[in-house]
Design an enzyme around this catalytic site. Structure first.
Site, PDB file in Angstrom:
ATOM      1  N   HIS A 176      45.807  37.906  14.154  1.00 36.11           N
ATOM      2  CA  HIS A 176      46.588  37.506  12.989  1.00 36.11           C
ATOM      3  C   HIS A 176      46.801  35.995  13.048  1.00 36.11           C
ATOM      4  CE1 HIS A 176      48.945  37.949   9.496  1.00 36.11           C
ATOM      5  NE2 HIS A 176      49.938  38.708   9.903  1.00 36.11           N
ATOM      6  N   HIS A 179      35.997  38.903   5.556  1.00 36.52           N
ATOM      7  CA  HIS A 179      37.323  39.457   5.270  1.00 36.52           C
ATOM      8  C   HIS A 179      37.134  40.660   4.357  1.00 36.52           C
ATOM      9  CE1 HIS A 179      41.469  40.012   4.123  1.00 36.52           C
ATOM     10  NE2 HIS A 179      41.833  39.077   4.974  1.00 36.52           N
ATOM     11  N   ASP A 211      40.878  31.537   8.576  1.00 39.22           N
ATOM     12  CA  ASP A 211      41.062  31.124   9.967  1.00 39.22           C
ATOM     13  C   ASP A 211      40.105  29.992  10.327  1.00 39.22           C
ATOM     14  OD1 ASP A 211      43.075  33.077  10.529  1.00 39.22           O
ATOM     15  OD2 ASP A 211      41.500  34.590  10.620  1.00 39.22           O
TER      16      ASP A 211
END
Length: 368
Positions: free
Chosen positions: A236, A275, A316
Site C-alpha cells: 500500500h 492496476h 507508485d
C-alpha cells in the site's frame, strides 16, 4: 500467455461489449494495448476462459462474496469517489482535472461536503511516528465524547496529521507547508498535484479499515489510526520505496529487459506497474508524470516493465520518480499518501457514521 481480440473474447464469453469492459475495469480480465493498433485492446486469454467457465453456470452466493473482497463487485454504497471507465471521480468530478489547479484543502471540502478549519498546534513535526502517537493518545480518550463524527472533528484530525507530516503555519496551503518542510520549493506544485490525485481512491484497504472501525462506534481518531497502520505496508503506502530500488537497479542495467526477466525468474512480481482498476493505465500516474520529467533510469525501467509485463506504470512508479527527480526524502511516497488520503479517510468515516450501519461480513469457513 495468449492475448485475444475483443471479438474473440466476446465470442468465448457470449456477452455484450459493455460486459467485457466492466470485467476489465473490475480486474477480472487483464487488458493491454494492441501493439499493432494502439486504439484497440487485447485481452488475456486465460482470464477470458476462466470467466467464461465461471459464468457458464450460476455462481453460488459464497463465491460472489469471496470475489467481492478481491477487486470484485462493489460491497458498500458511497457517493465519495469511484473509478469508472478508466477515470477517477471525486463526487462526479474528474480527479485528474482537479489536479490541474485545485489544492488538497479544496478537495477536502468537496469530499466532506463541509468546510475545513485547520487548528494551529504547538511542538515540532515528528513525522509518521508523531502522527501515530498523537492519534493513539486521542483515540484513548473517552469514546463517548469523541465519536461525534463531525466535520469539525475531521478538521482536527487532519490538523494533527498535517502538523506532524508537513509542519509549518496553518496560514499556508498544505503543499507549500510540505515543500518547505522538505526544502524543495521547486517541487511545490508537483506536490500539490500529487496530493489531489491521492486524496481518495474508492474502497482501498486503508479506507476500508477506517470505515470498519467507525462502524463499530469508534472515533474518527481511532479510525484514522487503523487506516494509517494499514497504509504503512509494502502493498500500500510503502510500495513506491520498492519501485525506487528496482527502478534504479534495472534502469541502470545494460539490458533493462533482461534484468527485469531475471527478477521475474526469481518468482517476484514487478512493483510500480499495472492496476486492476485501470486496464489501460493508471490515470493518476499519467496525470502526475506529465508535470515533470522523470529520471532517465526510471524511464528505462518503465519501458522495460511495460514490454515484459504488458502493464503500464502506476501511481507508485510516479511517486518514486517524483521523489528521485526532486531529491525528496526516502519516505516521501508514504508521507504524500498519508497526508492526502487522510482527507479521503475522513470523508468515508463521516459517511459511514451517518449511515448508522455496522460493517460485519461473514467468513467462509474452510476448517474441519
Amino acid at each position: 500467455m495468449d492475448w485475444l481480440t475483443a471479438s474473440e473474447a466476446l465470442a468465448l464469453l457470449g456477452t455484450q461489449p459493455q460486459t467485457l469492459y466492466a470485467n476489465v475495469s473490475r480486474g477480472r480480465i487483464k487488458a493491454r494495448p494492441d501493439p499493432l493498433d494502439s486504439r484497440r485492446s487485447l485481452y488475456r486469454g486465460d482470464d477470458v476462459r476462466r470467466l467464461a467457465q465461471r459464468t457458464a453456470g450460476r455462481r453460488k452466493q459464497e463465491t460472489v462474496a469471496v470475489q467481492a473482497m478481491q477487486w470484485g463487485e462493489p460491497v458498500l454504497p458511497t457517493s465519495i469517489s469511484t473509478v469508472r471507465d478508466g477515470r477517477l471521480l471525486y463526487r462526479g468530478e474528474d480527479a485528474c482535472c482537479l489536479a490541474d489547479q485545485a489544492k488538497l484543502e479544496e478537495v477536502a471540502e468537496l469530499l466532506w461536503q463541509a468546510p475545513i478549519q485547520f487548528s494551529a498546534l504547538e511542538g515540532p513535526a515528528q513525522g509518521l511516528p508523531g502522527a501515530f502517537l498523537a492519534l493513539a493518545e486521542q483515540a484513548g480518550h473517552d469514546v463517548a465524547s469523541a465519536r461525534s463524527g463531525s466535520a469539525a472533528e475531521a478538521s482536527l484530525v487532519l490538523s494533527i496529521i498535517a502538523h506532524h507530516l508537513a509542519g509549518g503555519s496553518v496560514s499556508f496551503p498544505l503543499h507549500i507547508r510540505l515543500s518547505r518542510h522538505w526544502q524543495a520549493p521547486a517541487a511545490a506544485d508537483i506536490i500539490r498535484r500529487a496530493l489531489v490525485l491521492l486524496a481518495d481512491h474508492e474502497l482501498n484497504s486503508s479506507t476500508f479499515a477506517a470505515r470498519v472501525a467507525v462502524s463499530t462506534g469508534a472515533s474518527l481518531w481511532a479510525g484514522t489510526l487503523a487506516a494509517l497502520a494499514t497504509l504503512r505496508s509494502p502493498r500500500h503506502g510503502l510500495a513506491s520505496r520498492h519501485v525506487a530500488a528496482l527502478a534504479e537497479d534495472v534502469g541502470s542495467a545494460a539490458d533493462p529487459e533482461a534484468a527485469l526477466r531475471e527478477w521475474l525468474g526469481e518468482g517476484r512480481a514487478v512493483p510500480g506497474v499495472g492496476h486492476p482498476l485501470y486496464p489501460d493505465g493508471d490515470v493518476r500516474c499519467q496525470a502526475l508524470l506529465q508535470s515533470f520529467e522523470a529520471p532517465f533510469d526510471y524511464l528505462r525501467f518503465a519501458d522495460a516493465a511495460t514490454e515484459v509485463t504488458g502493464d503500464a506504470p502506476n501511481i507508485d512508479f510516479a511517486l518514486a520518480a517524483m521523489r528521485a527527480r526532486f531529491s525528496l526524502p526516502a519516505d516521501a511516497g508514504i508521507i504524500l499518501f498519508a497526508l492526502a488520503r487522510s482527507v479521503g479517510w475522513q470523508a468515508h468515516m463521516l459517511e459511514q457514521v451517518a449511515s448508522g450501519k455496522q460493517i460485519r461480513p461473514r467468513a467462509r469457513y474452510t476448517g474441519p
